[in-house]
Design a protein around this motif. Structure first.
Motif, PDB file in Angstrom:
ATOM      1  N   GLY A 237      76.342  58.481  66.338  1.00  0.00           N
ATOM      2  CA  GLY A 237      75.401  59.233  67.159  1.00  0.00           C
ATOM      3  C   GLY A 237      75.168  60.650  66.665  1.00  0.00           C
ATOM      4  N   PHE A 238      74.101  61.234  67.165  1.00  0.00           N
ATOM      5  CA  PHE A 238      73.772  62.614  66.815  1.00  0.00           C
ATOM      6  C   PHE A 238      72.935  63.226  67.932  1.00  0.00           C
ATOM      7  CE2 PHE A 238      69.473  61.308  65.532  1.00  0.00           C
ATOM      8  CZ  PHE A 238      69.684  59.968  65.244  1.00  0.00           C
ATOM      9  N   ASN A 239      73.059  64.532  68.016  1.00  0.00           N
ATOM     10  CA  ASN A 239      72.335  65.267  69.056  1.00  0.00           C
ATOM     11  C   ASN A 239      70.877  65.449  68.640  1.00  0.00           C
ATOM     12  OD1 ASN A 239      72.061  68.769  69.454  1.00  0.00           O
ATOM     13  ND2 ASN A 239      71.615  67.291  71.063  1.00  0.00           N
ATOM     14  N   MET A 240      69.960  64.854  69.413  1.00  0.00           N
ATOM     15  CA  MET A 240      68.539  64.906  69.052  1.00  0.00           C
ATOM     16  C   MET A 240      67.770  65.461  70.244  1.00  0.00           C
ATOM     17  SD  MET A 240      66.809  64.350  66.406  1.00  0.00           S
ATOM     18  CE  MET A 240      65.063  64.461  66.112  1.00  0.00           C
ATOM     19  N   PRO A 241      67.485  66.752  70.239  1.00  0.00           N
ATOM     20  CA  PRO A 241      66.927  67.402  71.434  1.00  0.00           C
ATOM     21  C   PRO A 241      65.641  66.769  71.978  1.00  0.00           C
ATOM     22  CG  PRO A 241      67.694  69.046  69.882  1.00  0.00           C
ATOM     23  CD  PRO A 241      67.811  67.714  69.182  1.00  0.00           C
ATOM     24  N   THR A 242      64.814  66.181  71.117  1.00  0.00           N
ATOM     25  CA  THR A 242      63.528  65.674  71.622  1.00  0.00           C
ATOM     26  C   THR A 242      63.478  64.156  71.806  1.00  0.00           C
ATOM     27  OG1 THR A 242      62.650  65.721  69.363  1.00  0.00           O
ATOM     28  CG2 THR A 242      62.172  67.620  70.763  1.00  0.00           C
ATOM     29  N   TYR A 243      64.615  63.489  71.731  1.00  0.00           N
ATOM     30  CA  TYR A 243      64.663  62.062  72.088  1.00  0.00           C
ATOM     31  C   TYR A 243      65.409  61.917  73.421  1.00  0.00           C
ATOM     32  CZ  TYR A 243      63.336  60.807  67.254  1.00  0.00           C
ATOM     33  OH  TYR A 243      62.696  60.668  66.047  1.00  0.00           O
ATOM     34  N   ALA A 244      65.144  60.831  74.102  1.00  0.00           N
ATOM     35  CA  ALA A 244      65.647  60.622  75.457  1.00  0.00           C
ATOM     36  C   ALA A 244      67.149  60.891  75.573  1.00  0.00           C
ATOM     37  CB  ALA A 244      65.350  59.188  75.897  1.00  0.00           C
ATOM     38  N   SER A 245      67.505  61.730  76.506  1.00  0.00           N
ATOM     39  CA  SER A 245      68.880  62.139  76.816  1.00  0.00           C
ATOM     40  C   SER A 245      69.443  63.124  75.798  1.00  0.00           C
ATOM     41  CB  SER A 245      69.850  60.945  76.941  1.00  0.00           C
ATOM     42  OG  SER A 245      70.399  60.586  75.672  1.00  0.00           O
ATOM     43  N   GLY A 246      68.693  63.417  74.741  1.00  0.00           N
ATOM     44  CA  GLY A 246      69.173  64.384  73.748  1.00  0.00           C
ATOM     45  C   GLY A 246      70.212  63.820  72.807  1.00  0.00           C
ATOM     46  N   TYR A 247      70.420  62.515  72.849  1.00  0.00           N
ATOM     47  CA  TYR A 247      71.411  61.902  71.978  1.00  0.00           C
ATOM     48  C   TYR A 247      70.878  60.571  71.492  1.00  0.00           C
ATOM     49  CZ  TYR A 247      76.039  62.511  70.081  1.00  0.00           C
ATOM     50  OH  TYR A 247      77.084  62.761  69.224  1.00  0.00           O
ATOM     51  N   TRP A 248      71.035  60.317  70.202  1.00  0.00           N
ATOM     52  CA  TRP A 248      70.430  59.114  69.618  1.00  0.00           C
ATOM     53  C   TRP A 248      71.388  58.478  68.616  1.00  0.00           C
ATOM     54  CZ3 TRP A 248      66.530  57.654  72.400  1.00  0.00           C
ATOM     55  CH2 TRP A 248      65.659  56.652  71.951  1.00  0.00           C
ATOM     56  N   TYR A 249      71.116  57.245  68.210  1.00  0.00           N
ATOM     57  CA  TYR A 249      72.071  56.513  67.379  1.00  0.00           C
ATOM     58  C   TYR A 249      71.423  55.832  66.181  1.00  0.00           C
ATOM     59  CZ  TYR A 249      75.265  57.332  71.184  1.00  0.00           C
ATOM     60  OH  TYR A 249      76.039  57.958  72.115  1.00  0.00           O
ATOM     61  N   PHE A 250      72.223  55.740  65.112  1.00  0.00           N
ATOM     62  CA  PHE A 250      71.891  54.878  63.984  1.00  0.00           C
ATOM     63  C   PHE A 250      72.950  53.801  63.885  1.00  0.00           C
ATOM     64  CE2 PHE A 250      69.767  58.762  62.112  1.00  0.00           C
ATOM     65  CZ  PHE A 250      68.491  58.247  62.156  1.00  0.00           C
ATOM     66  N   GLY A 251      72.551  52.655  63.360  1.00  0.00           N
ATOM     67  CA  GLY A 251      73.517  51.619  63.033  1.00  0.00           C
ATOM     68  C   GLY A 251      73.919  51.784  61.576  1.00  0.00           C
ATOM     69  N   PHE A 252      75.207  51.608  61.309  1.00  0.00           N
ATOM     70  CA  PHE A 252      75.729  51.590  59.938  1.00  0.00           C
ATOM     71  C   PHE A 252      76.211  50.174  59.704  1.00  0.00           C
ATOM     72  CE2 PHE A 252      78.962  51.528  56.764  1.00  0.00           C
ATOM     73  CZ  PHE A 252      78.765  52.590  55.905  1.00  0.00           C
ATOM     74  N   ALA A 253      75.588  49.445  58.784  1.00  0.00           N
ATOM     75  CA  ALA A 253      76.005  48.068  58.519  1.00  0.00           C
ATOM     76  C   ALA A 253      76.233  47.907  57.028  1.00  0.00           C
ATOM     77  CB  ALA A 253      74.936  47.088  59.001  1.00  0.00           C
ATOM     78  N   SER A 254      77.251  47.140  56.665  1.00  0.00           N
ATOM     79  CA  SER A 254      77.525  46.938  55.243  1.00  0.00           C
ATOM     80  C   SER A 254      78.179  45.582  55.025  1.00  0.00           C
ATOM     81  CB  SER A 254      78.424  48.043  54.706  1.00  0.00           C
ATOM     82  OG  SER A 254      79.769  47.759  55.039  1.00  0.00           O
ATOM     83  N   LYS A 255      78.310  45.254  53.728  1.00  0.00           N
ATOM     84  CA  LYS A 255      78.972  43.998  53.366  1.00  0.00           C
ATOM     85  C   LYS A 255      80.474  44.189  53.285  1.00  0.00           C
ATOM     86  CE  LYS A 255      75.042  41.984  51.020  1.00  0.00           C
ATOM     87  NZ  LYS A 255      74.518  41.276  49.838  1.00  0.00           N
ATOM     88  N   GLY A 256      80.960  45.407  53.469  1.00  0.00           N
ATOM     89  CA  GLY A 256      82.408  45.631  53.379  1.00  0.00           C
ATOM     90  C   GLY A 256      82.811  47.092  53.494  1.00  0.00           C
ATOM     91  N   LEU A 257      81.981  47.988  52.994  1.00  0.00           N
ATOM     92  CA  LEU A 257      82.362  49.402  53.041  1.00  0.00           C
ATOM     93  C   LEU A 257      82.446  49.884  54.484  1.00  0.00           C
ATOM     94  CD1 LEU A 257      80.318  51.063  50.144  1.00  0.00           C
ATOM     95  CD2 LEU A 257      82.716  50.316  50.156  1.00  0.00           C
ATOM     96  N   ASP A 258      83.510  50.643  54.750  1.00  0.00           N
ATOM     97  CA  ASP A 258      83.720  51.162  56.097  1.00  0.00           C
ATOM     98  C   ASP A 258      83.370  52.659  56.132  1.00  0.00           C
ATOM     99  OD1 ASP A 258      85.263  50.689  58.845  1.00  0.00           O
ATOM    100  OD2 ASP A 258      85.803  52.671  58.058  1.00  0.00           O
ATOM    101  N   PRO A 259      82.620  53.079  57.133  1.00  0.00           N
ATOM    102  CA  PRO A 259      82.136  54.469  57.135  1.00  0.00           C
ATOM    103  C   PRO A 259      83.255  55.512  57.189  1.00  0.00           C
ATOM    104  CG  PRO A 259      81.655  53.378  59.236  1.00  0.00           C
ATOM    105  CD  PRO A 259      82.120  52.326  58.286  1.00  0.00           C
ATOM    106  N   LEU A 260      84.409  55.160  57.701  1.00  0.00           N
ATOM    107  CA  LEU A 260      85.498  56.142  57.771  1.00  0.00           C
ATOM    108  C   LEU A 260      86.509  55.941  56.641  1.00  0.00           C
ATOM    109  CD1 LEU A 260      85.945  56.273  61.659  1.00  0.00           C
ATOM    110  CD2 LEU A 260      84.641  57.806  60.186  1.00  0.00           C
TER     111      LEU A 260
END
Ligand code: AG3
Length: 300
Positions: A237-260
Motif C-alpha cells: 500500500g501507499f498513501n495516495m491523497p487523491t484516491y478514495a480514503s487516501g490509501y491505495w494498493y498494488f499487487g506484487f506477483a511473481s513466479k518465486g521472488l519474494d518482495p521482502l
C-alpha cells in the motif's frame, strides 16, 4: 456527471460562491471535491476524459469521472508502481507497461540505465495525446525515450499474442475494472501475464483500495484471481491523497521472488536514483497490512 457547481458550504470558506467543483463519489453519501477550472474534455471511443486545473493539485485528469493523475501527487503512485519491483530484481531488462497512457510509469522505468526495452500498450490514443499537451510532467517521456515502443491497442490481445518468457516485468497501470480496464482484471489475462514472464519475472498491478465497499469488492476479486495463478501474490500500500480514503494498493506477483526476502536494498541505493516517496524503509513497510485489510483478503 461528477462535476458539481455549487456554493461553498463549509465553515468560513474563502472560496467564492458559484465556483466550479469536480467531485468524485467514494460512496453514495461521500464525495471528494476539488475546486477546478476546466482545461479540456473529450469523449473518446472508450471513455470520458476530463482535464482540470486546481490551485493545490495542479493539472489533473479523470477517466469516466475517476481521478487518475494529479501533478501534485502522481509521484507517489509512479514511484510505487515501479521501484519496489526494480529493487527485488535488479536484473530486469525487458518491461511491458499495460495502460499508463499518462506516461508516469514509463517515466520512472526510463530512469534505469539497465533497462533495454520498454513496450507499452495503451488502448486510448486520446489519453496519450491529451497528456502530451496538458501533462508533460508525465508524458514528456514519450518524446525522449528511445527504448520505448508505444502500441495503441488492447492490452488483453497484446499479452495473448506475446511470446512465452518475453518480459521480466509487467506493470498493469489500469483504470478501475469498469469500462476499458475490465479485461485487465480477468483470470485469462493474468494467465497470459504469467506465461509471458521470465522465471524471475514480476507483475505489478493496480489493485484498488480497501476502505469503501466498491473498492473492497474489486480488490478481493483481483487478488483472488492473481493468487490462484502466481505462487507469490502480495499486496502493498501507499498513501495516495487523491484516491478514495487516501490509501491505495498494488499487487506484487511473481513466479518465486519474494518482495521482502529478495529485496536488494543496497544494490538499489547504489543506483543513486532520487525519489520523493520510495526508499528502502517504505519498501518493507508498504507490505505490512492493517488488520482490516488482511480481513478483506481473507488472511486475518
Ligand atoms: N491509474 C488508475 C488508478 C485507479 C484510480 N481509481 C480511482 N480513482 N477510483 C492511474 C494511472 C496513473 N498512471
Amino acid at each position: 456527471m461528477n462535476v458539481i457547481d455549487e456554493h461553498a458550504q463549509y465553515g468560513a470558506s474563502s472560496i467564492p460562491a458559484g465556483d466550479l467543483w469536480f467531485g468524485e463519489y467514494y460512496a453514495p453519501d461521500v464525495r471528494f471535491a476539488l475546486q477546478c477550472q476546466p482545461v479540456a474534455q473529450e469523449r473518446s471511443p472508450y471513455q470520458q476524459i476530463d482535464f482540470y486545473r486546481n490551485p493545490t493539485f495542479g493539472i489533473f485528469f479523470t477517466l469516466n469521472g475517476y481521478v487518475q493523475v494529479t501533478s501534485k501527487d502522481e509521484f507517489i503512485y509512479h514511484d510505487m508502481i515501479v521501484h519496489p519491483a526494480m529493487a527485488v530484481n535488479p536484473d530486469i531488462r525487458r518491461v511491458l507497461i499495460i495502460g499508463g497512457g499518462d506516461g508516469g510509469t514509463a517515466r520512472e522505468v526510463s530512469r534505469y540505465p539497465g533497462i533495454e526495452k520498454i513496450d507499452m500498450v495503451e488502448i486510448d490514443e486520446a489519453v496519450i495525446r491529451l497528456c502530451r499537451r496538458f501533462l508533460p510532467q508525465t508524458a514528456a517521456v514519450f518524446d525522449r525515450e528511445p527504448r520505448l515502443t508505444l502500441t495503441i491497442g488492447d492490452g488483453v490481445d497484446f499479452v495473448a499474442k506475446a511470446a512465452d518468457g518475453a518480459y521480466d516485468l509487467l506493470l498493469v497501470d489500469s483504470t478501475d475494472p469498469v469500462g476499458p480496464g475490465e479485461g485487465l482484471f480477468t483470470a485469462a489475462f493474468y494467465q497470459d501475464c504469467y506465461r509471458i514472464l521470465s522465471p524471475k519475472g514480476i507483475m505489478i498491478n493496480q489493485q484498488e483500495g480497501a476502505f469503501y465497499p466498491q473498492d473492497i469488492w474489486e480488490m478481493q476479486r483481483a487478488h483472488k484471481k492473481v493468487s490462484a495463478i502466481f505462487p507469490v501474490s502480495k499486496l502493498y500500500g501507499f498513501n495516495m491523497p487523491t484516491y478514495a480514503s487516501g490509501y491505495w494498493y498494488f499487487g506484487f506477483a511473481s513466479k518465486g521472488l519474494d518482495p521482502l526476502q529478495d529485496h536488494h536494498a543496497d544494490q538499489w541505493r547504489r543506483l543513486g536514483l532520487k525519489t520523493k516517496y520510495y526508499n528502502a524503509d517504505i519498501h518493507r513497510a508498504s507490505f505490512a497490512l492493517p488488520n482490516y485489510v488482511l480481513d478483506v483478503l481473507g488472511q486475518a
